[in-house]
Motif scaffolding. Structure first.
Motif, PDB file in Angstrom:
ATOM      1  N   LYS A  63       0.834  -1.198   0.000  1.00 52.83           N
ATOM      2  CA  LYS A  63       0.000   0.000   0.000  1.00 52.83           C
ATOM      3  C   LYS A  63       0.871   1.251   0.000  1.00 52.83           C
ATOM      4  CE  LYS A  63      -2.266   1.324   3.762  1.00 52.83           C
ATOM      5  NZ  LYS A  63      -2.054   2.714   3.981  1.00 52.83           N
ATOM      6  N   LYS A  64       0.467   2.199  -0.809  1.00 57.34           N
ATOM      7  CA  LYS A  64       1.176   3.466  -0.866  1.00 57.34           C
ATOM      8  C   LYS A  64       0.708   4.370   0.264  1.00 57.34           C
ATOM      9  CE  LYS A  64       1.655   3.181  -5.817  1.00 57.34           C
ATOM     10  NZ  LYS A  64       0.648   2.762  -6.756  1.00 57.34           N
ATOM     11  N   GLU A  65       1.482   5.403   0.520  1.00 55.28           N
ATOM     12  CA  GLU A  65       1.180   6.322   1.613  1.00 55.28           C
ATOM     13  C   GLU A  65      -0.144   7.054   1.416  1.00 55.28           C
ATOM     14  OE1 GLU A  65       3.433  10.124   3.230  1.00 55.28           O
ATOM     15  OE2 GLU A  65       4.654   8.296   3.337  1.00 55.28           O
ATOM     16  N   ASN A  66      -0.514   7.317   0.156  1.00 56.15           N
ATOM     17  CA  ASN A  66      -1.746   8.064  -0.112  1.00 56.15           C
ATOM     18  C   ASN A  66      -2.952   7.146  -0.346  1.00 56.15           C
ATOM     19  OD1 ASN A  66      -0.985   7.062  -2.623  1.00 56.15           O
ATOM     20  ND2 ASN A  66      -1.567   8.913  -3.717  1.00 56.15           N
ATOM     21  N   GLU A  67      -2.862   5.874   0.063  1.00 61.04           N
ATOM     22  CA  GLU A  67      -3.946   4.917  -0.115  1.00 61.04           C
ATOM     23  C   GLU A  67      -4.481   4.455   1.243  1.00 61.04           C
ATOM     24  OE1 GLU A  67      -2.932   2.434  -4.170  1.00 61.04           O
ATOM     25  OE2 GLU A  67      -1.959   1.794  -2.320  1.00 61.04           O
ATOM     26  N   ASP A  68      -5.782   4.213   1.281  1.00 61.56           N
ATOM     27  CA  ASP A  68      -6.348   3.524   2.429  1.00 61.56           C
ATOM     28  C   ASP A  68      -7.026   2.258   1.932  1.00 61.56           C
ATOM     29  OD1 ASP A  68      -8.728   4.500   1.312  1.00 61.56           O
ATOM     30  OD2 ASP A  68      -8.971   6.041   2.818  1.00 61.56           O
ATOM     31  N   ALA A  95      -8.061   8.719   2.682  1.00 57.10           N
ATOM     32  CA  ALA A  95      -6.889   9.015   1.850  1.00 57.10           C
ATOM     33  C   ALA A  95      -7.318   9.489   0.458  1.00 57.10           C
ATOM     34  CB  ALA A  95      -5.997   7.780   1.741  1.00 57.10           C
ATOM     35  N   GLU A  96      -6.322   9.887  -0.307  1.00 54.47           N
ATOM     36  CA  GLU A  96      -6.557  10.359  -1.668  1.00 54.47           C
ATOM     37  C   GLU A  96      -7.000   9.224  -2.600  1.00 54.47           C
ATOM     38  OE1 GLU A  96      -3.653  12.019  -5.186  1.00 54.47           O
ATOM     39  OE2 GLU A  96      -3.154  12.527  -3.121  1.00 54.47           O
ATOM     40  N   LYS A  97      -6.436   8.030  -2.415  1.00 56.05           N
ATOM     41  CA  LYS A  97      -6.733   6.846  -3.227  1.00 56.05           C
ATOM     42  C   LYS A  97      -7.203   5.718  -2.312  1.00 56.05           C
ATOM     43  CE  LYS A  97      -4.833   8.707  -6.964  1.00 56.05           C
ATOM     44  NZ  LYS A  97      -5.430   8.903  -8.232  1.00 56.05           N
ATOM     45  N   HIS A  98      -7.890   4.727  -2.897  1.00 58.80           N
ATOM     46  CA  HIS A  98      -8.498   3.685  -2.077  1.00 58.80           C
ATOM     47  C   HIS A  98      -8.342   2.298  -2.695  1.00 58.80           C
ATOM     48  CE1 HIS A  98     -10.382   7.340  -0.698  1.00 58.80           C
ATOM     49  NE2 HIS A  98     -10.871   7.508  -1.905  1.00 58.80           N
ATOM     50  N   THR A 127     -11.140   6.889  -8.042  1.00 59.21           N
ATOM     51  CA  THR A 127      -9.924   6.918  -7.222  1.00 59.21           C
ATOM     52  C   THR A 127      -9.745   5.630  -6.435  1.00 59.21           C
ATOM     53  OG1 THR A 127     -11.117   8.000  -5.410  1.00 59.21           O
ATOM     54  CG2 THR A 127      -9.955   9.436  -6.988  1.00 59.21           C
TER      55      THR A 127
END
Length: 153
Positions: A63-68, A95-98, A127
């Motif tokens: 998982k990336k930092e901007n993902e939940d 987060a920005e992305k999911h 997103t």
């Protein structure tokens, strides 16, 4: 599928895309006697967690930092999800992305369709990486027909 195949599939899934994983494609994840081992995730006995938990572990590792990440399923398998439940799941996404896993085995077609429509109406689908787990073939065909032109399955 092997563990590496799942990792590659999760990494190659693009935002706005929906992946469907039929029950027969789950391989070792559906077996209760086998252990699934991976260096990044550790040893995970397949029978000790729901399939989504194993895949969630894989997704968490990459998982990336901007993902939940969230898993959509029923709290009580005898009580259907309603619009308020769909809203609650979407409100959890900060987060920005999911990355969203939907446990379809105990969900009805109406519940799955309702959640997908809610994602679309709230502009969250574009997103999100959406994975429909244990989607029976009949539900897949019904969803594909009823959501044609709205959501690409």
């Amino acid at each position: 599928m092997e563990l590496n195949d799942w990792k590659i599939s999760l990494k190659s899934l693009k935002y706005g895309e929906i992946a469907t994983v039929a029950m027969v494609d789950r391989g070792a994840y559906a077996e209760s006697e086998e252990d699934v081992t991976d260096q990044a995730v550790g040893s995970v006995p397949a029978g000790s967690k729901k399939g989504a938990e194993i895949l969630k572990s894989l997704a968490m590792a990459d998982k990336k930092e901007n993902e939940d990440l969230t898993v959509v399923d029923r709290i009580d398998i005898d009580v259907a999800l309603e619009q308020a439940d769909f809203e609650r799941f979407i409100d959890q996404l900060q987060a920005e992305k999911h990355i969203i896993f939907v446990e379809c085995l105990y969900l009805g077609t109406t519940e799955i369709k309702g959640f997908l429509n809610t994602l679309k109406n709230r502009d969250v689908l574009g997103t999100s990486k959406l994975i429909l787990l244990d989607l029976p073939q009949l539900e897949y065909m019904m969803l594909k027909d009823s959501l044609a032109g709205v959501v690409d399955l």
